[in-house]
Design a protein around this motif. Structure first.
Motif, short mmCIF file in Angstrom:
data_model
loop_
_atom_site.label_atom_id
_atom_site.label_comp_id
_atom_site.label_asym_id
_atom_site.label_seq_id
_atom_site.Cartn_x
_atom_site.Cartn_y
_atom_site.Cartn_z
N LYS A 26 41.35 41.15 43.75
CA LYS A 26 42.65 41.77 43.21
C LYS A 26 43.89 40.90 43.03
CE LYS A 26 42.18 46.63 44.45
NZ LYS A 26 42.78 47.69 45.53
N GLN A 27 43.87 39.97 44.02
CA GLN A 27 44.87 38.94 44.27
C GLN A 27 44.58 37.65 43.08
OE1 GLN A 27 44.88 38.28 48.48
NE2 GLN A 27 46.82 39.08 48.62
N ARG A 28 43.35 37.64 43.15
CA ARG A 28 42.88 36.43 42.26
C ARG A 28 43.08 36.99 40.60
NH1 ARG A 28 39.09 35.74 46.17
NH2 ARG A 28 37.49 36.98 44.78
N LEU A 29 42.86 38.09 40.52
CA LEU A 29 42.86 38.79 39.04
C LEU A 29 44.27 38.99 38.59
CD1 LEU A 29 41.13 39.75 36.91
CD2 LEU A 29 41.21 41.93 37.80
N PHE A 30 45.00 39.19 39.39
CA PHE A 30 46.48 39.54 39.12
C PHE A 30 47.01 37.86 38.65
CE2 PHE A 30 46.83 43.61 41.68
CZ PHE A 30 46.24 44.31 40.54
N SER A 31 46.82 37.00 39.62
CA SER A 31 47.30 35.53 39.36
C SER A 31 46.80 35.28 37.91
CB SER A 31 46.64 34.70 40.42
OG SER A 31 47.24 33.39 40.18
N ARG A 32 45.46 35.45 37.70
CA ARG A 32 44.86 35.06 36.23
C ARG A 32 45.59 35.75 35.07
NH1 ARG A 32 38.40 35.10 36.58
NH2 ARG A 32 38.77 33.63 34.85
N TYR A 33 45.93 36.89 35.48
CA TYR A 33 46.63 37.82 34.45
C TYR A 33 47.73 37.26 34.03
CZ TYR A 33 43.27 41.77 34.09
OH TYR A 33 41.96 42.45 34.03
N ALA A 34 48.70 36.79 35.12
CA ALA A 34 49.91 36.03 34.86
C ALA A 34 49.89 34.97 34.25
CB ALA A 34 50.57 35.93 36.51
N ASP A 35 48.96 34.28 34.45
CA ASP A 35 48.63 33.06 33.50
C ASP A 35 48.34 33.31 32.16
OD1 ASP A 35 49.04 31.47 35.87
OD2 ASP A 35 46.69 31.19 36.11
N MET A 36 47.68 34.67 31.76
CA MET A 36 47.31 34.83 30.42
C MET A 36 48.37 35.64 29.73
SD MET A 36 44.42 33.61 29.73
CE MET A 36 43.61 34.51 28.54
N ILE A 37 49.52 36.17 30.37
CA ILE A 37 50.34 36.95 29.86
C ILE A 37 51.80 35.86 29.44
CG2 ILE A 37 52.23 38.72 30.30
CD1 ILE A 37 50.22 40.38 31.92
#
Length: 289
Positions: free
Chosen positions: A245-256
């Motif tokens: 979850k932590q990795r995914l949320f970090s990647r989402y932040a980079d894409m938003i």
């Protein structure tokens, strides 16, 4: 008469098919965690066995050992099918309506005004059988018509399951699946089947124009670059362990994009998992500047 071995590498035939032994279950559990981010506890063994039996029959395999060997030889080729077996694709049109109300009343009018002549991008991550992205397409198409906007607006819909993606691409649903769609939207955005297609409805071609459907494993590389104005990842991370979850949320932040939004499911939270977003509504998060 030889004694029955308790070696868990041996597949024992049950009344309904082969039994999932300890060794094979451990392999499957580790494989699914590594490739899908899903943690399978011991209490899931019977569920996994029951669901994978159909896959074994479809492949003509004698037991779970042979299936594990297939995964070792070609993990990518079978990963989507495995994910389809162990996942539960529960979705509906306009599920968690407060998210769509926020889009209609606030976000879409503001974005379409600010982005005149520009691009608007929304990502449905874990789109399942398509109800979510097509519901998003309805409110987006209505906003574009209402505001006469010239914005280049598109929705990306992705999922790992081949079966779910096939259903999403078809865009054909039983009428009882449209219970969350208002009468006005049913008439506007669905074509009702007749004859052999009685009891079915197909999404309007205009919605198909707005939605691009692609396979994607959220744990692997992402070919798109973004930025996205909003990402819907609802009832997906509930299956993941905390590091995933932590990795995914970090990647989402980079894409938003700046001040963009992330929408989670009603039972999901980002609490203690990310410092990149602020909670601004019920399971609605806005990226910090």
């Amino acid at each position: 008469m030889a004694a029955l071995t308790t070696d868990d590498s041996v597949v024992l035939a049950s009344a309904t098919g082969p039994t999932l032994g300890d060794t094979d279950f451990r392999f499957l559990r580790d494989f699914v965690l590594q490739h899908c981010g899903i943690s399978l506890g011991e209490h899931k063994r019977q569920l996994v066995q029951g669901r994978l039996l159909r896959r074994l029959r479809a492949l003509g395999l004698s037991g779970f050992g042979a299936y594990c060997e297939l995964l070792r030889k070609d993990p990518d080729g079978e990963l989507g099918e495995l994910a389809s077996c162990i996942s539960t694709n529960v979705t509906s049109f306009f599920r968690e309506m407060h998210h769509y109300d926020l889009l209609v009343d606030d976000l879409l009018p503001r974005w379409l005004e600010e982005k005149r002549g520009g691009k608007l991008r929304i990502w449905s991550a874990g789109c399942s059988t398509g109800e979510e992205p097509y519901a998003l397409a309805m409110v987006l198409a209505e906003a574009l018509e209402r505001l006469g906007s010239s914005v280049d607006a598109k929705i990306l819909a992705t999922d790992l399951s081949p079966q779910a993606l096939e259903a999403a691409r078809k865009g054909v649903y039983a009428l009882d699946r449209l219970s969350g769609v208002s009468d006005a939207r049913r008439k506007r955005w669905f074509l009702r089947g007749q004859g052999a297609y009685e009891g079915l409805a197909c999404v309007h071609p205009r919605l198909r124009e707005l939605v691009t459907i692609q396979p994607l494993n959220l744990l692997h590389e992402w070919p798109m670059r973004g930025p996205f104005d909003a990402i819907f990842c609802r009832n997906v991370v509930i299956y993941f362990d905390k590091p995933t979850k932590q990795r995914l949320f970090s990647r989402y932040a980079d894409m938003i994009g700046s001040r963009g939004y992330l929408f989670l499911g009603h039972s999901e939270s980002m609490y203690g998992l990310s410092d990149d977003f602020d909670l601004v509504g019920r399971t609605v998060y806005r990226k910090r500047q």
